[in-house]
Design a protein around this motif. Structure first.
Motif, mmCIF file in Angstrom:
data_model
loop_
_atom_site.group_PDB
_atom_site.id
_atom_site.type_symbol
_atom_site.label_atom_id
_atom_site.label_comp_id
_atom_site.label_asym_id
_atom_site.label_seq_id
_atom_site.Cartn_x
_atom_site.Cartn_y
_atom_site.Cartn_z
ATOM 1 N N CYS A 607 0.850 -1.192 0.000
ATOM 2 C CA CYS A 607 0.000 0.000 0.000
ATOM 3 C C CYS A 607 0.887 1.244 0.000
ATOM 4 O O CYS A 607 1.840 1.346 0.762
ATOM 5 N N MET A 608 0.590 2.175 -0.893
ATOM 6 C CA MET A 608 1.437 3.371 -0.984
ATOM 7 C C MET A 608 0.727 4.597 -0.419
ATOM 8 O O MET A 608 1.045 5.717 -0.759
ATOM 9 N N ASN A 609 -0.219 4.345 0.432
ATOM 10 C CA ASN A 609 -0.982 5.373 1.152
ATOM 11 C C ASN A 609 -1.335 6.629 0.340
ATOM 12 O O ASN A 609 -1.132 7.747 0.782
ATOM 13 N N CYS A 610 -1.883 6.431 -0.834
ATOM 14 C CA CYS A 610 -2.368 7.590 -1.580
ATOM 15 C C CYS A 610 -3.768 7.987 -1.097
ATOM 16 O O CYS A 610 -4.249 9.060 -1.408
ATOM 17 N N TRP A 611 -4.429 7.079 -0.347
ATOM 18 C CA TRP A 611 -5.778 7.306 0.221
ATOM 19 C C TRP A 611 -6.856 7.466 -0.847
ATOM 20 O O TRP A 611 -7.921 7.990 -0.577
ATOM 21 N N ASP A 612 -6.573 7.023 -2.060
ATOM 22 C CA ASP A 612 -7.639 7.048 -3.063
ATOM 23 C C ASP A 612 -8.807 6.168 -2.602
ATOM 24 O O ASP A 612 -9.969 6.516 -2.778
ATOM 25 N N THR A 615 -10.887 7.921 -0.095
ATOM 26 C CA THR A 615 -11.740 8.947 -0.698
ATOM 27 C C THR A 615 -12.954 8.343 -1.382
ATOM 28 O O THR A 615 -14.046 8.892 -1.297
ATOM 29 N N VAL A 616 -12.770 7.223 -2.084
ATOM 30 C CA VAL A 616 -13.917 6.707 -2.852
ATOM 31 C C VAL A 616 -14.882 5.890 -2.009
ATOM 32 O O VAL A 616 -16.029 5.715 -2.401
ATOM 33 N N VAL A 655 -9.872 1.645 -7.876
ATOM 34 C CA VAL A 655 -9.029 2.839 -7.898
ATOM 35 C C VAL A 655 -7.595 2.558 -7.492
ATOM 36 O O VAL A 655 -6.725 3.382 -7.719
#
Lengths: 683, 297
Positions: A607-612, A615-616, A655
């Motif tokens: 997991c690269m913690n973009c938090w996509d 958000t979705v 995503v």
């Protein structure tokens, strides 16, 4: 090496008619890893299930395909059977060869070929199925009921009588809702308040029910079994634990405003209870209109209060409480601004100048005045007819208090016509209009009631008889629409059509009653968003399944009761409220909550913690989590899924660019294997 | 201009406020510059900033690279306007915190299309096409800017700056497919386009995933198409248009044409420009209840 069993169901002739099940079974037996194949008439029958269990035991199967009907039908059946035979239930997959093959194809050859494909795809998929365990979680066995109308009251009583603690949140100062406004109820004409108030008193006296009147839900977090509600208790300016409800304050209060409960037909005091039988009998101060709050004058209520419980400095209180289930019973309102359609402007009456010049008059839409004072809606008529209403039950018209000798009732106002309101049938209006004509005829002996209607819809127990009775008692039904209402002297000229006789009709009426469409509360959609439940285009809350799950909302643990879900009369509302209560009892009857394991799971290494995904996620099920080393230092942040909240929709999977989040039971490997097993697949 | 930056960088390194300053230094031949990591104050003397400084340095700030894990608390970085746009986007995507970087910005004259074309000065003949329509020559978000920073109107749309795109969109499907097939024929999947990209932030790229192997790894037509189209889609609404992918390509494939086109589409559909705000979320991960599509509500 996998040991897979394939069970092909003929479903009597349902599948066998257009699918050669023996051929499907033979094809499956040739696939690698398949060690057992069965072609059977009814797999879901008791002997079919026994054969299924026996095969699992005898051949020590580690994966099963049932080629049969939709998984919606019998997936649970076979998963339970597998569990009974000692196989992890999530190692069972269904290939749908009925709804997706035999029922949609006429050609047996095509149907068979497609069934073979679907079965083969599932065989490859099941090889990657991992055994999954259902999640067990604790729950708070308390229910939150939003809305204190008849739906909320009924649900609260049912639940509390079954031993469940309940909290009712009602935004008005008293329970009762719209039903408390009604005069009498169809089809038996029993007094609405007489049947409602005993229930209200029962709620008040029940040890397991907490009433939070004059309060609103601000926020709902959590998930089925473990909700956390943030409730705003609006400041009543009265200390309710000390108040005895003696009434000295509202009797002595010198200021009045229009009463919302009485549909603005009469004035109420500024410190008030909405109606005499209010529960709780604790008044509130209407701070927007009270001179004490506006200009720091008066304060008589505090002077006369015996127990000294008036508190002008009281502030809104935010209460956080935990609940396991929520019943939404927020009710309805009548469509606003329908008067315009019948010649009145929607401009409030007091803003319209008494004397107008020619130009001003021309600017008024089709009418010389604003809303005609004697054109009222159904709820206003209910108050006029109610024994506790502004006229004490005598029907007098609002403008001058005269008894109206001719009353025209217009059905379907704002309903059944998308161009003038809503396209649905408001359903209760035929009945309440018939009731109104009767109440009117009982009250004004020499009065004449006319009803303009489109169709009569009276599909209920005793309903058709009730309509007939209304007509027998003198109401004249005219089939046709009304085109305009004009003021003529102190009367209203009703211009309409009689489509059965094929002629125009003009009636000079003393009063007109509009059977206005029932619509959701004005803030219904915003409230749905607060709750996280889905709603239809009108703002009515959507049930999970229109036939089989009529009281479940789209979100687990939230149930629907009453008119917030769709137009309903009192009996239906009560039935649905009891149904919702029984759903909650069912939920609370178990020691702990079982959740299906088909939820998202994060590959925390990648997991690269973009938090996509955060958000979705429409269920707010994903949140950032810290990964710490053994010294407690935060090494990185990763996404974390709360399995209680996750509904397995899979949006996060789509995503995630690095493919670090997957749905258990629907992993990329399973789906990929499934796709590649399809002969025509381009991979 | 660079003197002021050198001075400020030296001062911040000396005071210990910054652990490192990433910038450009003279390269192996006079036409090139090379990225430099200044750890010691005296290293800052080597810093240069001119039209040869093509690299997009914010790629080093991406967590995929090991640099952010070296324990540096605060990194200084010298950025051209387009680089700072990339930093802003990294912050918007939670790959970086604003207080972890110190941005030295300067007005940019443009950069050379490729070091081979450098002849001592920057002119129309050798300037990168992305610079022609640039609205961030005065950079957006800086901590240090030599002199007074003028206000610039950036409300206009992204300008598509690749001349090839105009001809490409006019082609019919068959010709366009032929164009890409011929171009992709040269691709041998070195992934240089991925390595220079400041926004390719996955620890494991989807093309390196083998269970299952969604993108064919072989460098044949299918594998190459698979890679480039996946890459293009993964950058929709995120690419800030530095054009490094095309510059880095050893076989001269204009891979940023996809990104340029998608930028246009995103702008038209969602009125979104990546790299201009740290707060606005990219449109493909958000939903709006006022969306023009009813199915989403």
């Amino acid at each position: 090496m996998a040991k897979i069993g394939v069970f092909v169901c003929q479903c009597g002739n349902n599948i066998a008619r257009t699918v050669d099940t023996a051929d499907v079974a033979k094809d499956a037996s040739e696939q690698s890893g398949v060690v057992f194949v069965e072609d059977y008439k009814f797999m879901c029958s008791a002997p079919g299930q026994e054969a299924f269990k026996k095969a699992i035991r005898d051949h020590d199967l580690d994966g099963c395909i049932v080629s049969a009907c939709s998984p919606k039908m019998h997936e649970a059946t076979f998963r339970n059977a597998a569990e009974a035979a000692g196989l992890n239930p999530f190692k069972v997959e269904i290939a749908n060869i009925r709804e997706q093959c035999s029922w949609v194809h006429n050609d047996k050859e095509i149907g068979t070929a497609k069934s073979k494909d679907l079965t083969r795809m599932m065989i490859q998929r099941v090889k990657y199925n991992r055994p999954l365990e259902r999640y067990r979680m604790t729950m708070t066995k308390r229910a939150l009921i939003l809305g204190g109308g008849i739906a909320g009251i009924q649900a609260a009583l049912d639940l509390a009588n079954a031993g469940t603690p309940v909290t009712i949140v009602e935004k008005e100062p008293s329970l009762g809702g719209n039903m408390a406004r009604l005069s009498e109820t169809f089809p038996t004409l029993d007094c609405s308040q007489c049947i409602l108030t005993p229930k209200m008193v029962e709620v008040q006296n029940h040890p397991l029910i907490t009433i939070r009147a004059f309060a609103e839900l601000e926020k709902l977090d959590g998930y089925i079994g473990n909700f956390k509600a943030t409730i705003r208790q609006k400041a009543k300016s009265v200390i309710d634990k000390d108040c005895t409800g003696c009434g000295d304050c509202w009797e002595k209060c010198p200021f009045t405003v229009e009463s919302e409960f009485d549909m603005n037909l009469i004035k109420r005091k500024v410190i008030y209870i909405p109606f005499p039988q209010a529960v709780p009998t604790v008044p509130v101060i209407d701070r927007a209109n009270c001179p004490k709050f506006l200009k720091d004058k008066c304060g008589i209520c505090a002077d006369v209060c015996g127990p000294d419980c008036i508190d002008f400095t009281q502030e809104d209180e935010i209460i956080e409480e935990e609940f396991g289930a929520v019943i939404v019973a927020t009710g309805f309102e009548l469509m606003p601004n329908v008067y315009k359609e019948y010649g009145g402007s929607s401009m409030p009456q007091h803003l319209i100048p008494k004397k107008m010049n020619k130009k001003q008059r021309a600017a008024q839409p089709r009418s010389t005045s604003g809303r005609l004072p004697d054109v009222i809606n159904g709820l206003e008529f209910e108050r006029l007819a109610s024994a506790s209403g502004p006229t004490g039950g005598e029907i007098r018209r609002p403008s001058d208090g005269k008894k109206p000798k001719t009353v025209v009732f217009i059905a379907c106002v704002g309903s059944r016509d998308a161009s003038k309101g809503v396209e649905y049938c408001s359903k209760i209006c035929c009945m309440y209009t018939a009731k109104h004509t009767m109440l009117y005829n009982h009250s004004v002996d020499d009065g004449k009631a006319y009803v303009f209607y489109m169709d009569i819809r009276a599909g209920g127990k005793g309903y058709e008889e009730f309509i007939n009775r209304a007509q027998d008692e003198g109401a004249e039904y005219i089939r046709g629409r009304v085109s305009a209402l004009r003021k003529k002297g102190d009367k209203i000229l009703v211009k309409g059509a009689d489509t059965l006789q094929g002629c125009a009709v003009e009636i000079e009426a003393d009063m007109v009653v509009l059977a206005t469409a029932m619509v959701p509360q004005a803030d219904a959609i915003d409230f749905a968003k607060t709750l996280g439940i889905s709603y239809d285009k009108h703002g009515f809350y959507s049930e999970q399944h229109p036939k089989l799950m009529p009281v479940d909302s789209s979100t687990g643990g939230i149930y629907l009761a009453g008119a917030c879900q769709g137009v309903k009369d009192v009996p239906e509302t009560v039935a649905q409220a009891s149904a919702a209560a029984s759903k909650v009892m069912q939920l609370f009857s178990k020691e702990e909550l079982m959740r299906e394991p088909e939820v998202a799971i994060v590959d925390k290494e990648h997991c690269m913690n973009c938090w996509d995904c955060v958000t979705v996620c429409p269920y707010l099920a994903i949140s950032p989590e810290e990964v710490k080393d053994r010294n407690g230092n935060v090494v990185k942040m990763v996404a974390n899924v709360n399995p209680g909240l996750c509904q397995g929709c899979g949006l996060c999977n789509t995503v995630c660019r690095s493919k670090s989040i997957e749905l258990q039971g629907y992993t990329d490997q399973q789906v990929y294997a499934q796709i590649t097993a399809f002969e025509g697949a381009f991979v | 201009m660079i003197e002021q930056i050198r001075e400020k960088a030296r001062e911040l390194l000396e005071s210990g406020e910054l652990d490192v300053v990433i910038g450009y230094a003279e390269g192996s031949d006079p036409t090139r510059t090379t990225p430099i990591f200044c750890r010691k104050p005296e290293d800052t003397d080597k810093l240069v900033l001119d039209g040869r400084c093509v690299n997009t340095l914010p790629a080093y700030l991406n967590k995929r690279h090991e640099y952010p894990k070296k324990g540096w608390k605060k990194t200084g970085i010298i950025g051209k306007g387009c680089d700072i746009r990339a930093i802003t986007q990294l912050i918007a995507e939670n790959q970086l915190k604003r207080d972890e970087v110190y941005i030295f910005g300067a007005e940019c004259e443009g950069v050379v299309a490729h070091p081979e074309k450098w002849d001592g000065s920057l002119h129309e003949g050798n300037c990168a096409s992305k610079c022609s329509a640039c609205d961030v020559k005065i950079p957006l978000d800086t901590d240090f800017y030599p002199g007074e920073k003028p206000e610039v109107d950036r409300s206009g749309p992204y300008m598509v700056s690749a001349p090839a795109l105009a001809t490409l969109v006019k082609m019919d499907d068959e010709d366009r497919f032929a164009f890409w097939r011929d171009d992709f024929d040269r691709c041998f999947k070195c992934y240089a386009c991925r390595e220079v990209c400041p926004h390719c932030s996955c620890n494991i790229c989807i093309t390196d995933r083998t269970m299952p192997s969604w993108v064919d790894q072989a460098a044949h037509t299918k594998g190459v198409f698979g890679w480039h189209l996946t890459r293009a889609m993964h950058l929709v609404g995120r690419c800030t248009g530095c054009g490094e992918c095309t510059r880095a390509c050893p076989v001269n494939i204009q891979v940023d044409l996809f990104n340029q086109k998608m930028k246009e589409v995103i702008q038209e559909s969602f009125d979104y420009k990546s790299g201009y705000s740290m707060e606005v979320k990219p449109p493909l991960i958000t939903y709006n209840t006022d969306d023009q599509e009813t199915y989403i509500r």
